[in-house]
Every structure is written in C-alpha cells, then in structure tokens.
Design a protein around this motif. Sequence first.
Motif, PDB file in Angstrom:
ATOM      1  N   GLY A 151       0.794  -1.218   0.000  1.00 31.50           N
ATOM      2  CA  GLY A 151       0.000   0.000   0.000  1.00 31.50           C
ATOM      3  C   GLY A 151       0.820   1.259   0.000  1.00 31.50           C
ATOM      4  O   GLY A 151       0.272   2.355  -0.075  1.00 31.50           O
ATOM      5  N   GLY A 152       2.160   1.130   0.046  1.00 27.82           N
ATOM      6  CA  GLY A 152       3.036   2.287   0.059  1.00 27.82           C
ATOM      7  C   GLY A 152       3.737   2.486  -1.268  1.00 27.82           C
ATOM      8  O   GLY A 152       3.221   2.139  -2.331  1.00 27.82           O
ATOM      9  N   THR A 153       4.936   3.038  -1.212  1.00 27.61           N
ATOM     10  CA  THR A 153       5.716   3.339  -2.405  1.00 27.61           C
ATOM     11  C   THR A 153       7.059   2.622  -2.345  1.00 27.61           C
ATOM     12  O   THR A 153       7.382   1.947  -1.356  1.00 27.61           O
ATOM     13  N   ALA A 154       7.852   2.794  -3.407  1.00 30.82           N
ATOM     14  CA  ALA A 154       9.193   2.214  -3.418  1.00 30.82           C
ATOM     15  C   ALA A 154      10.028   2.763  -2.267  1.00 30.82           C
ATOM     16  O   ALA A 154      10.905   2.062  -1.731  1.00 30.82           O
ATOM     17  N   THR A 249      -5.023   6.157   6.901  1.00 38.07           N
ATOM     18  CA  THR A 249      -5.501   7.233   7.756  1.00 38.07           C
ATOM     19  C   THR A 249      -5.073   8.590   7.233  1.00 38.07           C
ATOM     20  O   THR A 249      -4.038   8.729   6.582  1.00 38.07           O
ATOM     21  N   ARG A 250      -5.887   9.606   7.484  1.00 34.29           N
ATOM     22  CA  ARG A 250      -5.615  10.994   7.131  1.00 34.29           C
ATOM     23  C   ARG A 250      -5.350  11.153   5.634  1.00 34.29           C
ATOM     24  O   ARG A 250      -4.314  11.650   5.212  1.00 34.29           O
ATOM     25  N   ASP A 251      -6.304  10.714   4.826  1.00 27.63           N
ATOM     26  CA  ASP A 251      -6.295  10.959   3.370  1.00 27.63           C
ATOM     27  C   ASP A 251      -5.099  10.340   2.668  1.00 27.63           C
ATOM     28  O   ASP A 251      -4.276  11.041   2.075  1.00 27.63           O
ATOM     29  N   LYS A 252      -5.045   9.030   2.697  1.00 32.96           N
ATOM     30  CA  LYS A 252      -4.016   8.296   1.958  1.00 32.96           C
ATOM     31  C   LYS A 252      -4.703   7.216   1.135  1.00 32.96           C
ATOM     32  O   LYS A 252      -5.340   6.312   1.674  1.00 32.96           O
ATOM     33  N   TYR A 253      -4.571   7.311  -0.192  1.00 36.39           N
ATOM     34  CA  TYR A 253      -5.233   6.380  -1.093  1.00 36.39           C
ATOM     35  C   TYR A 253      -4.281   6.025  -2.234  1.00 36.39           C
ATOM     36  O   TYR A 253      -3.509   6.867  -2.697  1.00 36.39           O
ATOM     37  N   GLY A 748       0.620  -0.796  10.056  1.00 35.81           N
ATOM     38  CA  GLY A 748       0.716   0.367  10.939  1.00 35.81           C
ATOM     39  C   GLY A 748       2.152   0.852  10.990  1.00 35.81           C
ATOM     40  O   GLY A 748       3.079   0.069  11.248  1.00 35.81           O
ATOM     41  N   GLN A 749       2.381   2.150  10.713  1.00 39.22           N
ATOM     42  CA  GLN A 749       3.727   2.712  10.684  1.00 39.22           C
ATOM     43  C   GLN A 749       3.875   3.801  11.744  1.00 39.22           C
ATOM     44  O   GLN A 749       2.912   4.460  12.121  1.00 39.22           O
ATOM     45  N   ASN A 750       5.132   3.981  12.174  1.00 38.57           N
ATOM     46  CA  ASN A 750       5.454   4.994  13.202  1.00 38.57           C
ATOM     47  C   ASN A 750       4.523   4.859  14.402  1.00 38.57           C
ATOM     48  O   ASN A 750       3.922   5.831  14.874  1.00 38.57           O
ATOM     49  N   LEU A 751       4.398   3.643  14.912  1.00 38.24           N
ATOM     50  CA  LEU A 751       3.453   3.366  15.985  1.00 38.24           C
ATOM     51  C   LEU A 751       3.894   3.989  17.306  1.00 38.24           C
ATOM     52  O   LEU A 751       5.083   4.201  17.552  1.00 38.24           O
ATOM     53  N   PHE A 752       2.932   4.300  18.146  1.00 40.19           N
ATOM     54  CA  PHE A 752       3.119   4.821  19.506  1.00 40.19           C
ATOM     55  C   PHE A 752       3.756   6.202  19.528  1.00 40.19           C
ATOM     56  O   PHE A 752       4.275   6.641  20.564  1.00 40.19           O
ATOM     57  N   ASN A 753       3.775   6.886  18.366  1.00 39.95           N
ATOM     58  CA  ASN A 753       4.227   8.281  18.322  1.00 39.95           C
ATOM     59  C   ASN A 753       5.646   8.455  18.864  1.00 39.95           C
ATOM     60  O   ASN A 753       5.982   9.454  19.506  1.00 39.95           O
ATOM     61  N   ILE A 754       6.522   7.471  18.596  1.00 43.09           N
ATOM     62  CA  ILE A 754       7.879   7.537  19.129  1.00 43.09           C
ATOM     63  C   ILE A 754       8.879   8.075  18.111  1.00 43.09           C
ATOM     64  O   ILE A 754      10.038   8.349  18.458  1.00 43.09           O
ATOM     65  N   PHE A 779      -2.051   4.121   9.584  1.00 45.42           N
ATOM     66  CA  PHE A 779      -2.600   2.804   9.289  1.00 45.42           C
ATOM     67  C   PHE A 779      -3.052   2.765   7.829  1.00 45.42           C
ATOM     68  O   PHE A 779      -3.626   3.728   7.316  1.00 45.42           O
ATOM     69  N   ASN A 780      -2.768   1.636   7.182  1.00 50.12           N
ATOM     70  CA  ASN A 780      -3.088   1.488   5.765  1.00 50.12           C
ATOM     71  C   ASN A 780      -3.676   0.104   5.521  1.00 50.12           C
ATOM     72  O   ASN A 780      -3.111  -0.901   5.957  1.00 50.12           O
ATOM     73  N   LEU A 781      -4.802   0.042   4.813  1.00 55.05           N
ATOM     74  CA  LEU A 781      -5.457  -1.221   4.467  1.00 55.05           C
ATOM     75  C   LEU A 781      -5.408  -1.398   2.953  1.00 55.05           C
ATOM     76  O   LEU A 781      -5.848  -0.523   2.200  1.00 55.05           O
TER      77      LEU A 781
END
Length: 809
Positions: A151-154, A249-253, A748-754, A779-781
């Motif tokens: 669901g992401g990029t290279a 999440t937050r407008d990612k398609y 899920g990326q960059n979890l727990f705001n760390i 989060f990306n599905l």
Amino acid sequence: MKHFLACIIASVILLTLSSSAYAQTKGGTIKGTLVDSQTNTPVEFASITLLNAKDSSAVKGCASGQTGEFIIPAVPVGRYLLRITYVGYQRKFIPNIGITGSSSEINLGKINLVQTGVELAGAEVTAEKPEVEYKIDKKVINVSQNISATGGTALDVLKTQPSVQVDQNDNVTLRGSSSFTVLIDGRPSPIQGNDALRQIPASIVDNIEIITNPSAKYDAEGAAGIINIITKKTAEGTFSGMANAAAGTRDKYNGDFTINYREKAFAISAGIDYLRNYNYFVQDLNRETFTPTQTIYNYTTIDGNILRDNLSGRIGFDYNFDEKTGITLNTTYGKMNIGRNMFSNMSNIDNIAETYSSTKDVMNNDARFFSASFFLTNKFVPKVSELSFEASFNRVLSPSVQNTDEYATDATYINRLPDPSLREFKDNTKRYDGRFKLDYSLTFSSKSKLEAGAQVSYYFRNFDTENRVFNWATGVWDLTTNYTNKFDYRNNVYSAYATYTNEIFDLGFQAGLRTEYTDRLLKQITLFNDYGFTKLDFFPSINIQKKFGMLQSLQFSYSRRINRPNELLLNPYPAFSTSYTSSSGNPNLKPEYTDSFELNYQNFFGGVMVTVETFLRKTTDTPSQAITVDNQGRMNTTFENFAKTTTLGADITSSYSPASWVTLRPSLNFSNISFNGTLLGNEINNESFNWRLMLISSFTVSSNTSFQLIGLYLKMTQPQMDIKPAYFLIASFRQMLFDKKITVTLTGQNLFNIAKFDINNSASNYRNVFMVRPESNIFNLTVTYNFNNFKDLAHKAEKVDIGVSQGIQ
C-alpha cells in the motif's frame, strides 16, 4: 573513530550471539543438489527441512544456493527424513536417512523436483523467495515479501533495507551518501531521485536492485551506486492481471491495475496507477545568532503537510521476428502534483525589540511527464554473440507556484496587523533527456565473456522563474528582480566501455574500463553569463570472487565513480527566500570523484545466512552546504567543494529461523565519515557517524496468514549537523482469501508516536536546535486481486552479468 571502533565491537557481539544461537554440535553432514526435472536447471532458495523419523518434528533446515546445492552440517546421530518445498514444485520427501557418527556424510546427489501448476491435495507448498537475495554484484529486494511496504511506495520498501537510511524529510541516503542513481527497469527515470522513489507504488514493483559498486558497464554517475526498480511483467502463454486498492488514515489512497498477455513471439502489457497521499509533520526551530554586540533569539514552530497526487499509465510491447531478432517498445505518460502547506509562528528577540509574525506558505508543483524507450536485439549466434541497441527519451514539464503570506502579529499570534508581506514565486521548468546506447557481447565459454558498448546521454533544462511582491500602496504585484531569472542548462555525456570476465584457478573475476566525456554549459540569461565545463574521465572497475565449498564466498570489488552537480546547485542567482533565509548556487562547483572499495563475506552457519559487507570510499571535491548567518539573523546558504572525504563502514545482516513459522533478520549498519578541507575560509577536520540497528521479525501462521514486525533505531550526523537517535516501529498483517486470489494487508507505521528527529546545527556565530516529528500512527489497508495466476516475466533491463563463479545467494 571511537564510534567506529564501538560499532566493530558491537558487530563482534552480534555475530557471537548469532553463532551461539546457531551453534553447531558435532555430527554428520547431509548434502545434495536440487534441479528442475524438465530443464535440469538448478532450483535456488528451496526450503529443505530435516525431520525426525520418529515424530516428524523439525530438527534442522537450510535453503538451496544459486547452483541448487545445499548442506546441513552437524546432524546428530539418528534417523531422519528430508522434506523439500518450493513454490511451483511438488513437495518432495526423502526417507530413511541415517547418521551413524560424526564422520558420516550423506550425499544425496542430484534431486529432481517436478513442476506443478496447481496445489497437490493434502500437500501445500509454502516456501517463498527470501525478502533479500545477495548476488555477487548487488542485493535484490523481493517486494512481495516486504509486508510493511504494502500500500506504500518504493520509498517505503527501502526504509527497512540495510545500507539505506531515510532522514527527517524523507531524503534517502545510500551508505551515508545522497549521490546515487535511480533506474526503472535499467533505464533512467523521468522523475529523478527521491521523487522517483515516492512516486512509484510498491504494488507494481517486482524487486529492487541495490548496486553499491557497479561495473564499468553502468554509467559512472552516483558516488554511492545505483537503485534499480524492476516492475512486474507476466509469464509466457497467459492472459493475467492484478489490481490493488489501498486506503490509509488521514487521506491516503492508492490503486493500480495491470494486465498482460503473451503468446509465442508477441507480448503486450498495460497498466495504470494512482496515488494520493497526505503526509503531516511538526517542526520546532530555536536559533541563537551571536553578533559582536548582542545575541539574537529566533523561535519558530511549523505545522505542515505535503500532498502527492500521482496518476500514470504505461504500455509495453514485445515482438520477436525470429529466434535471433526482437524489439521492445515501452511508453509511460503521467502527471504528478506535489502540494506543500506550511503554517508557522515566529518570534525574533534582540536587545532593541521583540517582533512576532505568522506565515502561511503554500507551494503547488503540477508536473507532466512522458517517457519512451525502444530496444532492438540481434543474436548473431544465440548464446555466443549478441548486439543490442537502445534509444530512450524523457520529457518533464514542471510548472510550480509558491505563495508566502507573512503577517506581523502580537505575542499571541492571534491579532494580525494589516497589510501583510505577500510574495509569489512562479517557476516554469522544462526538462528533456535520454540516451542512445549500443552493447555487444561475445561469449567464449561458460566462464569467459567480453562485453563492450558506447553511449550518448543528453540532458537539457529550461529554467524560468518570476518573483513578485504585492504593493499595498498601488494594489499591484511588483516584479522582484533580485529573485527573478532565467537560465538554460545542458549536460551531455559521451561514453564507451569494455569488460572482460573469466575464471583462473577457481577465482572468478571481471575487469572493465569506462571513459566519459562531460560537456556542461549553464547559460545564465538574466546575468548574460555562460558557465562551461568539459572534461574527459576514466573509470576502471574490477570484481573478484572466491568460493569456498558450497556455503561461503569472499568477494572484492573496486570502481571509480563521479557525482556531477545539478543545475540548481550551479545557478548563482539567489533562489526564493523569506525574511530569515536565502540560498543560491555556485557555478564553479566541480564534479565529485569517488574511489569505492568493497570486501564482502557470505556464509551459512547451520542453515543461518550471515553476510558481512565492508566498504571504503575515498572522495575528492566533496560538495556541501555552506551556511552563514548575518548580523540581522538572516541565514544564507550556498554550496562549495570543500573537502576530501573518507567513508568507512559495514553492513552486517543475518537470517535465522528458530522455528518453522518464524524468521528473524537482524542487521547492523554503520559508517564513519571524516572530512578534511576548507569551508568559508575555515579549516574543517571532523568526523560524523551514522548507524542503524534493525530487527525484522516475520511470522507465518499458515500458508494464508502472516505477520511482520519491524523495529528500527538509528543515529545520523552530517557536516555542520548532529541528529540524535530516532526510533521507529512498523507492524503488518496479511491474509490471503479465496484460493489466494485476494490478499488483504493491514499495516501500521510509526506506531506509539515515538518517531522524531532532534537536530543540532551550529557554527561560530550561530546555533540551531530543530525538532522534526513525522506523522505517527499511520494505518493502511490494502486489498489485492490476482486473476489468471498473475506471474512475473524476466525483464529486459540493464543488468551486470559478470558470469563468474557464484557464491551462496
């Protein structure tokens, strides 16, 4: 250097822990070679598991190498059976294997594996290609095994790879250097650098080749090497396709659709992909400027987001006239919109006054690109003598508009004064580039080969900018001549190369020489000045490999590289600036030259692969930002060839499966960079240190269900800049449905705001402290649909085929 020694110690500890985890006890040895029953070719990366004959419990395991060979050492006395699995082949069992003592050696010889197009009843084949394959001249990242990138990029694929680091602004460095070349299917990308990696959906990528020490066959551009993105194709005799759709999440398609058809001499493929992502960030900047009479304090907070909205279509066509001659035509057309919104509050305090301002900065870049390539291949004598011709062309139209509104406010940043400072920056840039390439290869034997070729690369750019300031007295936009300019840029490279491959005394080698003539001209139309540069350079390369038995190999390579400055670094006219920053290029910048050395070692310890890659880069005329701050607190940036640079580092990776359902892949990467030179008239002799520790844990619940957890800890430094350690955590879950035709992946990326970057930047008259916090808890599905058994086809891309004896891959 103390940091480097510390990492050497840490590396020894890591390898010691690894070796203790996979410690070998005395026992016998089982070995053999896997081949395809129809083609008699080796089957690599098959999964071999040794089972206890009494209860079928797993005892040991390994994977077959590139030659199909495998070995299981230190097998205790007892009776066993062997299970062999690999995708596309029937599962095979070999019973009645007995180890009677420590000197026992069971050689199973050649083992034939039978291909199958369907799953066998009651026997699921679950083996897959590893996430990373180590070839003699490159690392190959199999994107389908990187669940976290779905669901992401290279760029998301590369974030979790050894040798690659991504900073607070998503800028990529390869072994500590931002000087690398991006190729798509072996050809230059119409969109360059980091933007190319951000634009390509991971779902259309088959694998990514990381080539850190290319041979003379490749362009010499890129001090750190080459990142080659290989896109998906289809298998012969099929009509198939694949569709992906993802939302985050937050407008990612994003989504893509690919169809392929091949029948005998004819093949066609087409696809379309769309990506729309918003990425949010928060920054804090505290600056202290020291003047002879006072200290000026500047505090800034920034809340921003970046939009990437990409749409592109592609079509490819192959036709073979006969067994000797064939053509390929590929075209791509697309648009890429990059929008940036930044909202900042700033306070400036000195001995005289306190001023406060609020700024809105909006940038929109609306690019259109077209790419086409043509290949003609003629095999005079198949598998002996071959000639190929390539012609490629890229066009990029990249107009952009940037508006900056700066309001004077009170200390609350709420009450704004009238008549703000309004600035508008327009850029109408056009770029044309491509190449003509001719390659010839002559194979003398299975181990001896000669390759030679010639190439013309051309690059043109027209740069046209306007900067205007709104005049409140007249109500019109006044042209600001200080920041309005035009220039034309040409950078053509004419090159030729030859390489020779052979093997002597079980020592495989490839030696090559490349020559390149640079013809560079920057016509600064506004200043009525021309800045030319021409130079003839030679770039030797050598690659040597020694294989020790079936399980280990040692490889040494050397190449000379060049990093030519781009047109923006050369343009002397000041770029767009604010009240507190300004930047301009340097037309006298020279190319950067690098001598790159690598010494790599690979081995299997009881079924566990350990790879140690060490590298040394000696660089002259290193370019860098030269940052100064004037007495009014204004930061000015330009560029200089300021140093000789020495980079010494290592990438240490391992792969271990403590159980059949779990794989652990720890890695440690570090580099020590020493700078010696003069910057802004000051002698600089210092060191910077980058390192990263990463653990990728993959869990297979069943043949349809898998889970992946990635943890990263990294530390980076740069000239005039130190970045505190940063932490990242990524988790992914994948479920296959309906006979594996549909795949659902949650990431899920960059979890727990760390995840955050704390940066210190200082010199004799200023000190900056930055904090950059990228978007967290993303989060990306993704849903993938595969019809008619979509597969991959060997691509017609530029490769380095050195043909020497291969090590364990």
